[in-house]
Write an enzyme that holds these catalytic residues in place. Structure first.
Site, PDB file in Angstrom:
ATOM      1  N   GLU A 284       0.695  -1.439  -0.371  1.00  0.00           N
ATOM      2  CA  GLU A 284       0.411   0.090  -0.327  1.00  0.00           C
ATOM      3  C   GLU A 284       1.080   0.904  -0.234  1.00  0.00           C
ATOM      4  O   GLU A 284       1.196   2.235   0.861  1.00  0.00           O
ATOM      5  CB  GLU A 284      -0.972  -0.467   0.931  1.00  0.00           C
ATOM      6  CG  GLU A 284      -2.078  -0.960   1.781  1.00  0.00           C
ATOM      7  CD  GLU A 284      -2.611  -0.434   3.205  1.00  0.00           C
ATOM      8  OE1 GLU A 284      -3.953  -1.601   2.661  1.00  0.00           O
ATOM      9  OE2 GLU A 284      -2.004   0.076   3.721  1.00  0.00           O
ATOM     10  N   CYS A 355      -2.139  33.523  10.723  1.00  0.00           N
ATOM     11  CA  CYS A 355      -2.255  34.399  11.862  1.00  0.00           C
ATOM     12  C   CYS A 355      -1.733  33.521  13.144  1.00  0.00           C
ATOM     13  O   CYS A 355      -2.143  32.811  14.254  1.00  0.00           O
ATOM     14  CB  CYS A 355      -3.220  34.553  12.595  1.00  0.00           C
ATOM     15  SG  CYS A 355      -3.777  36.342  11.578  1.00  0.00           S
ATOM     16  N   GLU A 356       0.014  32.518  13.098  1.00  0.00           N
ATOM     17  CA  GLU A 356       0.471  31.808  13.359  1.00  0.00           C
ATOM     18  C   GLU A 356       1.865  32.034  13.869  1.00  0.00           C
ATOM     19  O   GLU A 356       2.131  31.818  12.348  1.00  0.00           O
ATOM     20  CB  GLU A 356       0.220  30.499  13.072  1.00  0.00           C
ATOM     21  CG  GLU A 356       0.414  29.015  14.720  1.00  0.00           C
ATOM     22  CD  GLU A 356      -0.898  29.016  14.838  1.00  0.00           C
ATOM     23  OE1 GLU A 356      -1.856  29.215  14.729  1.00  0.00           O
ATOM     24  OE2 GLU A 356      -0.815  27.910  15.979  1.00  0.00           O
ATOM     25  N   TYR A 385       0.334  13.945   0.799  1.00  0.00           N
ATOM     26  CA  TYR A 385      -0.129  14.840   2.086  1.00  0.00           C
ATOM     27  C   TYR A 385      -0.070  16.139   2.606  1.00  0.00           C
ATOM     28  O   TYR A 385       0.060  16.948   3.302  1.00  0.00           O
ATOM     29  CB  TYR A 385       0.739  13.595   3.178  1.00  0.00           C
ATOM     30  CG  TYR A 385       0.711  12.727   3.418  1.00  0.00           C
ATOM     31  CD1 TYR A 385      -0.468  12.084   3.530  1.00  0.00           C
ATOM     32  CD2 TYR A 385       2.174  11.868   3.176  1.00  0.00           C
ATOM     33  CE1 TYR A 385      -0.540  10.268   4.030  1.00  0.00           C
ATOM     34  CE2 TYR A 385       1.661  10.769   3.077  1.00  0.00           C
ATOM     35  CZ  TYR A 385       0.541   9.886   3.554  1.00  0.00           C
ATOM     36  OH  TYR A 385       0.209   8.290   3.497  1.00  0.00           O
TER      37      TYR A 385
HETATM   38  N1  LLP Z   1      -1.695   1.922   4.725  1.00  0.00           N
HETATM   39  C1  LLP Z   1      -1.417   1.961   6.277  1.00  0.00           C
HETATM   40  C2  LLP Z   1      -2.635   1.533   6.325  1.00  0.00           C
HETATM   41  C3  LLP Z   1      -1.517   4.042   6.036  1.00  0.00           C
HETATM   42  O1  LLP Z   1      -1.724   4.015   7.427  1.00  0.00           O
HETATM   43  C4  LLP Z   1      -0.959   4.297   5.005  1.00  0.00           C
HETATM   44  C5  LLP Z   1      -0.348   5.549   6.454  1.00  0.00           C
HETATM   45  C6  LLP Z   1      -0.337   3.688   3.931  1.00  0.00           C
HETATM   46  C7  LLP Z   1      -0.483   2.477   3.876  1.00  0.00           C
HETATM   47  C8  LLP Z   1       0.319   4.651   3.101  1.00  0.00           C
HETATM   48  O2  LLP Z   1       1.647   5.345   4.053  1.00  0.00           O
HETATM   49  P1  LLP Z   1       3.373   5.932   2.965  1.00  0.00           P
HETATM   50  O3  LLP Z   1       3.555   5.121   1.424  1.00  0.00           O
HETATM   51  O4  LLP Z   1       2.526   7.039   2.589  1.00  0.00           O
HETATM   52  O5  LLP Z   1       4.193   6.355   3.474  1.00  0.00           O
HETATM   53  N2  LLP Z   1       0.436  12.577   7.555  1.00  0.00           N
HETATM   54  C9  LLP Z   1       1.832  11.569   7.839  1.00  0.00           C
HETATM   55  C10 LLP Z   1       1.923  10.383   6.683  1.00  0.00           C
HETATM   56  C11 LLP Z   1       0.793   9.662   7.159  1.00  0.00           C
HETATM   57  C12 LLP Z   1       1.181   8.145   6.878  1.00  0.00           C
HETATM   58  C13 LLP Z   1      -0.574   7.757   7.998  1.00  0.00           C
HETATM   59  N3  LLP Z   1      -0.479   6.078   7.200  1.00  0.00           N
HETATM   60  C14 LLP Z   1       3.099  12.657   6.625  1.00  0.00           C
HETATM   61  O6  LLP Z   1       2.352  13.827   6.182  1.00  0.00           O
HETATM   62  O7  LLP Z   1       4.256  12.329   6.890  1.00  0.00           O
END
Ligand code: LLP
Length: 432
Positions: A284, A355-356, A385
């Site tokens: 994923e 404003c931060e 993200y």
């Molecule tokens: N699968 C599951 C169950 C997940 O919880 C996530 C990410 C992914 C796959 C994908 O992960 P990736 O390949 O994108 O690392 N907002 C944070 C990242 C949160 C990730 C949450 N879960 C940021 O901006 O760094």
């Protein structure tokens, strides 16, 4: 490379970014279809084509728009959704239900209903009380769903604390305590509404090491063996999650094979030793597909030189369209797009308009000495993200997303309008 410097300007996937800023306005997210598809091709080469009986689901939380999900479908990707909204985006994009995986640690009844109605391919059970909810919905609708169970493997991956998900103290996944995990597996196996297919894990995000993946994979396989021993049930699917690192500053991007070869080697070896058929393996990836495919274009406004301390350069966006620096101390780099071949040797603090005080996009940005109002600044690697975590803080409308591809550009998401910001607001009669 989709980033090029030509005639003193930054080009992105064949488009002049200064022209993009002029035509579409700023701030604006720009996504390169070429870069997204290059990353998807790498997943095909390093994983899908190399190992039979595998699939890749794009984690739509990283960048969820109908256009992106079309790109996923076109490139043979499944998708992972974690909310009714992401699922609704998939439905709007006409994404095939059987290629959707439904994650999430607190799925709502209404979300489960929507998923069952749409024929979502796999539920990833991530909560101790989720099975009765699925059963209730399936019973009402006369349906049966495929499901795998997300475990918390108890492995600590090295990344920012907020994005570690595999250690035992986590809100995600089912803990592996004997009296918690196995009764839940039994419940899934015995359910007349669930077709139990296997196990899932996701250990963290922005990872550059493979040993935690291998450790956690071993934990997955240990439990496959135990489930067979205790209940005689076979496992048809293992999902090893996402988390593969992307480049923001000067990280060294690891190929997908760096993570997936040792994982697959472990799976092949362990299943051979157990004399069991190797199950389908899913991944994923989110960030690693889209992060580098995105830039954000801004127009420079106020410049404030705090003598002897620092120079603030304010752009027309901020933490409402990129929360990552404030939330994770995430670092970015960029370039002044209309002076792209000038020497960038002055250090300034690129701040937003919210404003931060923490509304800083780049703490130590390198810019040319003659940076001035009206210049276009491009922040690199904002494709993951960024848009998906945008808010309306200070009632700022969310910027739009322009998709670029070999010199062509088009809106993928139009910018929010002030009218849209107001559309759900009411003034209760009592106040009058
Ligand atoms: N699968 C599951 C169950 C997940 O919880 C996530 C990410 C992914 C796959 C994908 O992960 P990736 O390949 O994108 O690392 N907002 C944070 C990242 C949160 C990730 C949450 N879960 C940021 O901006 O760094």
């Amino acid at each position: 490379m989709v980033k090029e410097i030509k005639n003193g300007r930054l080009y992105f996937d064949g488009c002049d970014t200064v022209e993009l800023a002029k035509n579409y306005g700023t701030p604006v997210y720009v996504m390169s279809q070429t870069d997204i598809e290059d990353k998807m091709n790498a997943v095909h080469k390093d994983f899908l084509d190399k190992y039979p009986n595998t699939h890749a689901a794009f984690a739509s939380k990283a960048f969820c728009t109908t256009a992106m999900l079309k790109i996923c479908e076109k490139n043979g990707f499944s998708i992972d959704v974690v909310s009714g909204g992401e699922l609704f985006t998939a439905i709007k994009a006409g994404f095939p239900g059987e290629k959707i995986e439904f994650n999430g640690n607190n799925k709502q009844l209404s979300e489960i209903e929507m998923a069952v109605d749409y024929g979502v391919g796999t539920f990833i059970i991530d909560g101790l009380q989720e099975i009765p909810l699925i059963e209730k919905v399936c019973k009402e609708k006369g349906k049966k769903v495929n499901a795998i169970i997300r475990i918390t493997p108890g492995v600590a991956a090295s990344t920012h604390d907020y994005i570690v998900t595999g250690k035992k103290d986590s809100k995600f996944g089912v803990p592996l305590d004997d009296d918690v995990f196995f009764p839940l597996v039994k419940q899934a196996i015995d359910s007349e509404y669930i077709n139990f297919r296997g196990l899932h894990m996701h250990i963290g995000s922005q990872l550059f090491e493979n040993d935690a993946f291998v450790k956690a994979t071993n934990v997955l396989v240990d439990n496959v063996a135990e489930i067979k021993k205790r209940f005689g049930a076979d496992t048809y699917e293992l999902n090893v999650g996402g988390g593969f690192g992307a480049i923001y500053i000067n990280e060294e991007r690891k190929p997908y094979s760096f993570f997936l070869d040792p994982i697959m080697e472990t799976i092949y070896k362990r299943f051979d030793e157990m004399g069991m058929a190797r199950p389908e393996v899913g991944i994923e990836p989110g960030r690693s597909i889209v992060a580098e495919a995105g830039i954000t274009l801004y127009t420079v406004g106020q410049i404030k030189d705090v003598k002897g301390i620092r120079k603030y350069v304010a752009i027309d966006g901020g933490m409402y369209e990129n929360i990552r620096p404030a939330l994770y101390q995430a670092e970015y780099t960029g370039v002044v797009a209309n002076k792209a071949d000038a020497v960038h040797d002055q250090t300034v603090t690129l701040c937003g308009k919210c404003c931060e005080s923490g509304d800083i996009i780049i703490q130590n940005a390198k810019v040319p000495g003659d940076i001035e109002a009206g210049d276009i600044f491009a922040t690199y690697s904002t494709g993951a993200y960024g848009f998906s975590m945008a808010s309306n803080y200070n009632s700022n409308p969310t910027p739009g997303v322009v998709l670029v591809h070999n010199g062509k550009s088009a809106w993928a998401v139009k910018p929010q309008t002030y009218e849209q910001l107001m559309q759900n607001q009411e003034i209760p009669a009592d106040i009058m």
